[in-house]
Design an enzyme around this catalytic site. Sequence first.
Site, mmCIF file in Angstrom:
data_model
loop_
_atom_site.group_PDB
_atom_site.id
_atom_site.type_symbol
_atom_site.label_atom_id
_atom_site.label_comp_id
_atom_site.label_asym_id
_atom_site.label_seq_id
_atom_site.Cartn_x
_atom_site.Cartn_y
_atom_site.Cartn_z
ATOM 1 N N LYS A 179 0.709 -1.235 0.019
ATOM 2 C CA LYS A 179 -0.014 0.036 0.081
ATOM 3 C C LYS A 179 0.798 1.087 0.036
ATOM 4 C CE LYS A 179 -3.989 1.979 2.660
ATOM 5 N NZ LYS A 179 -5.053 1.551 3.368
ATOM 6 N N ASP A 199 -3.716 -4.529 -5.065
ATOM 7 C CA ASP A 199 -5.024 -3.850 -4.782
ATOM 8 C C ASP A 199 -4.850 -2.334 -5.609
ATOM 9 O OD1 ASP A 199 -6.827 -1.867 -3.633
ATOM 10 O OD2 ASP A 199 -7.059 -3.090 -1.879
HETATM 11 C C1 RNT Z 1 -6.412 -2.005 2.883
HETATM 12 C C2 RNT Z 1 -6.349 -3.135 2.240
HETATM 13 C C3 RNT Z 1 -7.010 -4.429 2.862
HETATM 14 C C4 RNT Z 1 -8.587 -4.270 3.397
HETATM 15 C C5 RNT Z 1 -9.111 -5.329 3.664
HETATM 16 C C6 RNT Z 1 -10.392 -5.142 4.558
HETATM 17 O O1 RNT Z 1 -6.144 -0.620 2.554
HETATM 18 O O2 RNT Z 1 -6.784 -2.810 1.070
HETATM 19 O O3 RNT Z 1 -6.965 -5.190 1.887
HETATM 20 O O4 RNT Z 1 -9.140 -3.147 2.668
HETATM 21 O O5 RNT Z 1 -8.258 -6.325 4.179
HETATM 22 ZN ZN ZN Z 2 -6.963 -4.482 -0.268
#
Ligand code: RNT
Ligand code: ZN
Length: 415
Positions: free
Chosen positions: A224, A256
């Site tokens: 992240k 993500d």
């Molecule tokens: C957080 C991540 C993570 C969460 C979930 C709830 O920024 O994206 O994956 O959103 O695990």
């Molecule tokens: Zn996530």
Amino acid sequence: MNERYESAKTLYAALGVDTEAALNALAGKAISIHCWQGDDVIGFDKAAESLSGGIQTTGNYPGKATTPAELMADFEKAISLIPGKKRINLHASYAILPAGEAGGRDKLAYEWYIPWVEFAKKNGLGIDFNPTFFSHPMVKDGLTLSSPDETVRRYWINHGITSRRVAARIAQALGEPVLNNVWIPDGYKDVPADRLGPRLRLKDSLDQIFAEKLDGVIDCVESKVFGIGVEAYTVGSNEFYMSYAASHPGIYNLLDNGHYHPTEVVSDKIPALLAFFDKIPLHVTRGVRWDSDHVVRLEDEIKEIAVEIVRNNALDKVLIGLDYFDASINRIAAWVLGTRNMQKALLNALLMPHKELKALQDEGRFTQLLVRQEELKSLPFGDVWDEFCRRQNAPADGAWLPMVEQYERDVLLQR
Ligand code: RNT
Ligand code: ZN
């Protein structure tokens, strides 16, 4: 016979696209639906009153699930309105503790998740799993696996270890693999005095968590760029986890699409990783200005992500999970819409003549490529989507929202 579908089929066939093959491929691809949209990421282990870890839900739309029975009923409603194959993505915090058991994230027991296994079996769902490194009093100064406090770090290492064991037991019970995803919120609000130390501690923690060989578990780590309250520094950054996964066979790097700098795109990262990894787990979301986790819309980037999966024959390699949470709208509608949009993106990609388009690129015919790519956009894609819903016994667009509204009146507003 569905006339609109038959007519679309002919149009696509003229371009060399087999709509039947597209429908079959879409029917075989499971989407992992996140349980946490149904209750604003709260869970049932009673560890915390509110969500923490730099992620946020906003809004207080009525009717959210507050018990396992409610969440299961809502999830069942949602999946009844979604065509195709589905999985349920669970967080450790959704443990269903037997009466009298104290719980504890550092010593998860498979028994706490048996109701979910039964639920999955009843509904023909696969399961994915996530240790929950947030919303808990043992998160100290916002830190878990990178904490300088050895008691804190040990607690969370044990959480990671016992989560993997739960995932392995679930895999055994279902007879199919479970993705186990490690995301931690660790970071600092302001400029740190040490950027390496926390990362070395995280590396050591991960080594301890992944030390045990477990059948049926697909391990992954999720990076992240920043979270709310930890704007200056994130321990588990992209470079950190990418390097970790690249140097640890069997550990995968989850992408993500809310977790990168604004002009970076996951659609371009997928083919980069496909050159090195045989699996790429995804969290598909929609960030508006930040990692806001809005409901997935059928936007260009989602379509491009699907194109990269499909045209590289990676439907079996890319494990698609959703990760968004909107508390300002009907939560069941949020589940249904976002999942159907992901499926639409896949169908859109499956209805493209990729071989011909690649050839145009390789022949340097970029004018022709641009025109072909643009003209594909106005083909009768929706007619093929409707046919998919019909064959899957799922409601067509336009038909499912009234059913959600009915459920809202009958069930959600009675809570
Ligand atoms: C957080 C991540 C993570 C969460 C979930 C709830 O920024 O994206 O994956 O959103 O695990
Ligand atoms: Zn996530």
